[in-house]
Design an enzyme around this catalytic site. Structure first.
Site, PDB file in Angstrom:
ATOM      1  N   LYS A  99       0.823  -1.215   0.000  1.00 50.88           N
ATOM      2  CA  LYS A  99       0.000   0.000   0.000  1.00 50.88           C
ATOM      3  C   LYS A  99       0.856   1.265   0.000  1.00 50.88           C
ATOM      4  O   LYS A  99       0.477   2.293  -0.557  1.00 50.88           O
ATOM      5  CB  LYS A  99      -0.939   0.004   1.217  1.00 50.88           C
ATOM      6  CG  LYS A  99      -1.985  -1.110   1.199  1.00 50.88           C
ATOM      7  CD  LYS A  99      -3.112  -0.828   0.242  1.00 50.88           C
ATOM      8  CE  LYS A  99      -4.137  -1.948   0.238  1.00 50.88           C
ATOM      9  NZ  LYS A  99      -5.153  -1.816  -0.817  1.00 50.88           N
ATOM     10  N   GLU A 121      -9.687   5.922   3.359  1.00 55.74           N
ATOM     11  CA  GLU A 121     -10.507   4.827   3.881  1.00 55.74           C
ATOM     12  C   GLU A 121      -9.594   3.625   4.034  1.00 55.74           C
ATOM     13  O   GLU A 121      -8.579   3.527   3.354  1.00 55.74           O
ATOM     14  CB  GLU A 121     -11.656   4.490   2.922  1.00 55.74           C
ATOM     15  CG  GLU A 121     -11.291   3.545   1.770  1.00 55.74           C
ATOM     16  CD  GLU A 121     -10.262   4.121   0.789  1.00 55.74           C
ATOM     17  OE1 GLU A 121     -10.256   5.351   0.605  1.00 55.74           O
ATOM     18  OE2 GLU A 121      -9.451   3.343   0.223  1.00 55.74           O
ATOM     19  N   SER A 387       1.675  -9.604  -0.967  1.00 60.58           N
ATOM     20  CA  SER A 387       1.293  -8.198  -0.843  1.00 60.58           C
ATOM     21  C   SER A 387       1.498  -7.624   0.551  1.00 60.58           C
ATOM     22  O   SER A 387       1.633  -6.415   0.704  1.00 60.58           O
ATOM     23  CB  SER A 387      -0.170  -8.019  -1.260  1.00 60.58           C
ATOM     24  OG  SER A 387      -1.002  -8.857  -0.483  1.00 60.58           O
TER      25      SER A 387
HETATM   26  C1  LIG Z   1      -1.753  -6.895   2.478  1.00 55.80           C
HETATM   27  C2  LIG Z   1      -2.889  -6.569   1.557  1.00 55.80           C
HETATM   28  N1  LIG Z   1      -2.976  -7.216   0.386  1.00 55.80           N
HETATM   29  C3  LIG Z   1      -3.984  -6.971  -0.477  1.00 55.80           C
HETATM   30  C4  LIG Z   1      -4.982  -6.063  -0.167  1.00 55.80           C
HETATM   31  C5  LIG Z   1      -6.093  -5.862  -1.152  1.00 55.80           C
HETATM   32  O1  LIG Z   1      -6.018  -4.651  -1.790  1.00 55.80           O
HETATM   33  P1  LIG Z   1      -5.621  -4.551  -3.317  1.00 55.80           P
HETATM   34  O2  LIG Z   1      -6.481  -5.543  -4.041  1.00 55.80           O
HETATM   35  O3  LIG Z   1      -5.904  -3.153  -3.678  1.00 55.80           O
HETATM   36  O4  LIG Z   1      -4.181  -4.902  -3.436  1.00 55.80           O
HETATM   37  C6  LIG Z   1      -4.933  -5.351   1.047  1.00 55.80           C
HETATM   38  C7  LIG Z   1      -5.965  -4.361   1.392  1.00 55.80           C
HETATM   39  O5  LIG Z   1      -6.089  -3.886   2.468  1.00 55.80           O
HETATM   40  C8  LIG Z   1      -3.852  -5.618   1.926  1.00 55.80           C
HETATM   41  O6  LIG Z   1      -3.748  -4.988   3.098  1.00 55.80           O
END
Ligand SMILES: Cc1ncc(COP(=O)(O)O)c(C=O)c1O
Length: 405
Positions: A99, A121, A387
Site C-alpha cells: 500500500k 478509507e 502483498s
Molecule cells: C496486504 C494486503 N494485500 C492486499 C490487499 C487488497 O487490496 P488490493 O487488491 O488493492 O491490493 C490489502 C488491502 O487492504 C492488503 O492490506
C-alpha cells in the site's frame, strides 16, 4: 526495466474519459467535479516532471526500502513439485505491505497541490497505516475512515494509526466494513473540498484514481521484470496476485500485459463459497456503478449493492478496479477465487515451510498456487505477489485455530 507499451497495447488505458472499455469513468457529485479535474491536471503535470519522479524514487529507496526482493521459494517449490515459485516480497516494505507505494505517490502529489489535510478509507488497516505514516513524515493532518467491524478485527493497525498521529473514525453504517468507509470518506471530501486530498487505497474510484494508483503500484511489476531477468535470464511464465480492489495485482500485472507468453491470474475472495457469502465481484457480480466508477459489483436483483464477505478485511470489498473488469472481459487475465478455509491453510503452509507469515489477503493468492503450481513443468517460472505480512492477522488466525493468546 520500464518497457514502453507495444502497438495494439493493453497498457494504454484509461482513455481520455477515464474508461477501460465500458468500465471506469467518473460518476461523481457535481461539487466534486472541480476537485477531480484539479487532481487529473496535477497528476498529468507530475507525470511529465522528472523532479517528481526523482523525488518518488528517492523516498521509495530510502524510506520504503525498495526494491523489494524477488525471492526463490525453494521449499515451497519442492513441496508442490511443479513450477519454480518466486515470491515478490512486498511485505518487506516499510509499513508491511504494497500500500505504501501508492500512498507515497499520492502524498507527494498532495504536497505539490498545497493540500494540508489528508483523508483515507481503510479495510485491513494497511492503507490507513501507510497513509498515517506518510502524513507523519510530512507533517500533514490525517483522518482515516474505517468500518467499525474492521476496527474490531484489525485492532493492532488501529493502534498503529493512532500512534502515528492519525484520527481513526469508526464507520457505523451498512455492514461497517470497507465499502461503508469509502462512502464516508467521499462524504467528507464533498464537505471539505478546499483543503482536503482524498488518498484512495486501491485502483477504484473515479478517474484519474484507477490509472494513477496503478501507475504508482507498477513499480512492483517493473522490478519483477528486471529481477527475473537477472535471476533466470527471461520473463516469468505466470503471475499470481490476490484481488480486493486490485492494486497489488495490477501493480504486478501491468508491465507484463503485452507479453503474450505470460499467464496472469488474479485471485478474488470466495469467502464461504461462491454460492454463499463471498467477495468475488467478477465471479459473482455484474456491471454497475459504485464509488465513482463503472465496474463489476456484487448486487442483488434490484441492483442494490450486496455486502462482500471475506475472512480478510482487505478483500471484502463488493467491487473491483475497472481495469480488472476490462481485463477479465477481454480474457487477458484469468480471475480465480479462494475460500476462507483455503486461505487459512495457505497462511499456515507458508509460515511453516518458508518461515514467512503472509497477510491473509496474500494467502488467497498462495492458495491458488497450490492448485496451479503442481500442474506446471519444473522450468515454469511462477511469481506470487506477497502483498503484505501477516502480523496483523495473527490474533484472528489464532482464534480460528482455537488458540487463546
Ligand atoms: C496486504 C494486503 N494485500 C492486499 C490487499 C487488497 O487490496 P488490493 O487488491 O488493492 O491490493 C490489502 C488491502 O487492504 C492488503 O492490506
Amino acid at each position: 526495466m520500464n518497457v514502453p507499451p507495444k502497438p495494439n497495447s493493453y497498457r494504454t488505458g484509461p482513455d481520455d474519459r477515464g474508461r477501460f472499455g465500458i468500465y471506469g469513468g467518473r460518476f461523481v457529485a457535481e461539487t466534486l467535479m472541480p476537485l477531480i479535474l484539479d487532481l487529473e491536471k496535477a497528476y498529468a503535470e507530475a507525470r511529465q516532471d522528472s523532479a517528481f519522479a526523482k523525488e518518488m524514487t528517492g523516498y521509495l529507496t530510502h524510506y520504503v526500502g525498495r526494491p523489494s526482493p524477488l525471492y526463490f521459494a525453494e521449499r515451497l517449490t519442492d513441496h508442490f513439485g511443479g513450477a519454480k515459485i518466486y515470491l515478490k516480497r512486498e511485505e518487506l516494505n516499510h509499513t508491511g505491505s504494497h500500500k505504501v507505494n501508492n500512498v507515497l505517490g499520492q502524498i507527494l502529489l498532495a504536497r505539490r497541490m498545497g493540500k494540508k489535510r489528508i483523508i483515507a478509507e481503510t479495510g485491513a488497516g494497511q492503507h490507513g497505516v501507510a497513509t498515517a505514516t506518510l502524513c507523519a513524515r510530512f507533517g500533514l493532518e490525517c483522518v482515516v475512515y474505517m468500518g467499525a467491524v474492521d476496527v474490531a478485527r484489525q485492532a493492532p493497525n488501529v493502534f498503529r494509526m493512532k500512534m502515528l498521529g492519525a484520527e481513526v473514525v469508526p464507520v457505523q453504517s451498512g455492514a461497517r466494513t470497507l465499502k461503508d468507509a469509502m462512502n464516508e470518506a467521499l462524504r467528507d471530501w464533498v464537505t471539505n473540498v478546499g483543503n482536503t486530498f482524498y488518498c484512495i487505497g486501491t485502483v477504484a474510484g473515479p478517474h484519474p484514481y484507477p490509472g494513477m494508483v496503478r501507475d504508482f503500484q507498477s513499480v512492483i511489476g517493473d522490478e519483477t521484470r528486471s529481477q527475473m531477468h537477472e535471476a533466470e535470464g527471461r520473463l516469468p511464465d505466470s503471475l499470481i496476485a490476490c484481488v480486493g480492489g486490485g492494486s497489488n495485482a495490477i501493480g504486478l500485472f501491468h508491465p507484463f500485459l503485452d507479453d503474450p507468453t505470460v499467464e496472469i491470474y488474479g485471485v478474488e475472495a470466495a469467502g464461504h463459497g461462491l454460492t454463499k457469502l463471498h467477495a468475488a465481484s467478477i465471479a459473482g457480480g455484474r456491471a454497475g456503478v459504485l464509488h465513482g466508477n463503472r465496474t463489476y459489483l456484487l448486487m442483488d436483483d434490484d441492483g442494490q449493492i450486496q455486502e462482500g464477505h471475506s475472512i480478510s478485511a482487505g478483500l471484502d470489498y463488493p467491487g473491483i478496479g475497472p481495469e480488472h473488469s476490462w481485463l477479465n472481459d477481454i480474457g487477458r487475465v484469468k480471475y480465480l477465487s479462494a475460500t476462507d478455509d483455503e486461505a487459512v491453510a495457505a497462511f499456515q503452509l507458508l509460515s511453516k515451510i518458508e518461515g514467512i507469515i503472509p497477510a491473509l489477503e496474500s494467502a488467497h493468492a498462495l492458495a491458488k498456487v497450490a492448485d496451479l503450481a503442481p500442474t506446471k513443468p519444473r522450468d515454469h517460472l511462477m511469481v506470487v505477489n506477497l502483498s503484505g505480512r501477516g502480523d496483523k492477522d495473527v490474533p484472528q488466525v489464532a482464534e480460528i485455530l482455537g488458540t487463546k493468546l
